[in-house]
Design a protein around this motif. Structure first.
Motif, short mmCIF file in Angstrom:
data_model
loop_
_atom_site.label_atom_id
_atom_site.label_comp_id
_atom_site.label_asym_id
_atom_site.label_seq_id
_atom_site.Cartn_x
_atom_site.Cartn_y
_atom_site.Cartn_z
N PHE A 177 -2.13 12.08 -3.84
CA PHE A 177 -0.71 11.73 -3.98
C PHE A 177 -0.42 11.24 -5.39
CE2 PHE A 177 2.82 8.79 -3.90
CZ PHE A 177 3.75 9.36 -3.05
N HIS A 178 -1.24 10.33 -5.90
CA HIS A 178 -0.96 9.73 -7.20
C HIS A 178 -1.43 10.59 -8.37
CE1 HIS A 178 -0.48 6.18 -4.60
NE2 HIS A 178 0.32 5.75 -5.55
N PHE A 235 -5.01 5.93 6.47
CA PHE A 235 -4.23 6.98 5.81
C PHE A 235 -3.68 8.00 6.81
CE2 PHE A 235 -6.56 5.95 1.75
CZ PHE A 235 -5.42 5.65 1.01
N ARG A 249 6.37 7.81 7.56
CA ARG A 249 5.56 8.30 6.45
C ARG A 249 4.12 7.81 6.55
NH1 ARG A 249 9.11 5.48 2.06
NH2 ARG A 249 8.92 3.93 3.72
N TYR A 250 3.22 8.63 6.05
CA TYR A 250 1.84 8.20 5.91
C TYR A 250 1.72 7.28 4.70
CZ TYR A 250 0.63 11.92 9.20
OH TYR A 250 0.54 12.72 10.31
N SER A 261 5.10 5.04 -6.42
CA SER A 261 4.80 5.51 -5.07
C SER A 261 6.03 5.45 -4.17
CB SER A 261 3.67 4.67 -4.47
OG SER A 261 3.39 5.06 -3.15
N GLU A 302 -10.39 11.91 -1.53
CA GLU A 302 -8.98 11.69 -1.23
C GLU A 302 -8.56 10.24 -1.37
OE1 GLU A 302 -8.12 13.29 2.59
OE2 GLU A 302 -8.98 15.26 2.16
N SER A 312 0.64 5.71 1.18
CA SER A 312 0.13 6.20 -0.09
C SER A 312 -0.71 5.14 -0.80
CB SER A 312 1.28 6.64 -1.00
OG SER A 312 2.24 5.60 -1.13
N GLY A 354 6.57 7.45 -0.94
CA GLY A 354 5.30 6.96 -0.42
C GLY A 354 5.52 5.73 0.45
N PHE A 399 -5.79 3.80 -3.09
CA PHE A 399 -4.74 4.79 -3.30
C PHE A 399 -5.06 6.09 -2.57
CE2 PHE A 399 -4.49 2.01 -6.95
CZ PHE A 399 -3.14 1.90 -7.21
N ASP A 400 -3.99 6.77 -2.17
CA ASP A 400 -4.12 8.18 -1.81
C ASP A 400 -4.27 8.94 -3.12
OD1 ASP A 400 -3.70 10.87 -1.23
OD2 ASP A 400 -2.31 10.44 0.41
N ARG A 433 1.37 12.68 -9.37
CA ARG A 433 2.62 11.96 -9.62
C ARG A 433 2.50 10.95 -10.75
NH1 ARG A 433 2.29 13.51 -4.48
NH2 ARG A 433 4.18 14.15 -3.35
#
Length: 243
Positions: free
Chosen positions: A176-177, A110, A118-119, A202, A84, A121, A207, A172-173, A180
């Motif tokens: 997420f990336h 994270f 927001r968490y 992000s 992750e 990113s 993000g 990085f998450d 995206r």
């Protein structure tokens, strides 16, 4: 246990060509893989596609030049990673044993809502320029880098909440990336400040980018006057492009 949780992937798109041509650099990479069995190398190899008329070969020469550069080099390797969290580092960077022990604490960031909503990113890290003691020029370069990649990024993250992504040691998450567009932007024209586009990407997709001082990554910078001058020119062009 560490091999199950962490993998090390080197992105070297030319490794296939070097291996077939007997280039000594391919032997160096092979020696690293033998010494460190958990090491992985991502590269583009030549493949023959049989058809009715002829067999088509896809290799590095068939790819546009902008695909071979750093942005797509990172996006090409991300699909071979697992987990992750994803940390991108350059060839001129290293780490320290005591810093590696902090990685578990960093990954726990994270799970926190740093802005209350927001968490994160992207987890931003500071850099330590270890070439500052070589000469007076490198000492100046080290101070400049510290102000640019540590003090400036710290201010942008808090209180301005406008930090994007400077580059290399950030974590990085990955999920997420990966969904995206990757961690970089490959372009025919913009290969100057490609790192910041990950931050743009992000932020525009809701993000959150943070900055953390308790962990650092070592970095070696150019020690010659010509290389330092070229880097200064690049930084000035980056600032102009951001405006």
């Amino acid at each position: 246990m560490a091999d199950m949780k962490f993998t090390y992937v080197i992105s070297c798109q030319l490794y296939g060509i070097h291996k077939r041509s007997g280039d000594p650099r391919a032997q160096d990479i092979l020696r690293l893989m033998i010494t460190y069995p958990s090491l992985r190398v991502a590269y583009i190899d030549e493949v023959e596609e049989p058809s009715k008329d002829r067999s088509k070969k896809v290799n590095q020469k068939d790819l546009p030049s902008w695909v071979k550069r750093k942005p797509e080099n990172q996006n090409h390797a991300i699909i071979f990673t697992r987990g992750e969290g994803l940390q991108t580092i350059d060839m001129n960077q290293d780490s320290y044993m005591e810093e590696a022990l902090k990685m578990r604490n960093l990954l726990q960031e994270f799970l926190k809502r740093h802005d209350g909503v927001r968490y994160p990113s992207i987890l931003g890290l500071r850099e330590h320029i270890f070439t500052g003691s070589v000469s007076s020029l490198t000492w100046f370069m080290s101070n400049q880098e510290t102000s640019f990649v540590t003090i400036g990024e710290r201010l942008l993250a808090n209180p301005l909440k406008a930090r994007f992504h400077y580059g290399h040691p950030d974590v990085f998450d990955r999920l997420f990336h990966l969904t995206r567009g990757g961690v970089n932007k490959a372009s025919k024209i913009i290969n100057l400040s490609e790192d910041i586009f990950a931050g743009f990407n992000s932020t525009l997709r809701e993000g959150n980018v943070t900055h953390h001082e308790y962990i650092q990554v070592g970095k070696g910078r150019d020690v010659g006057l010509n290389q330092i001058s070229l880097l200064k020119l690049k930084l000035l062009m980056e600032m102009a492009s951001k405006r």
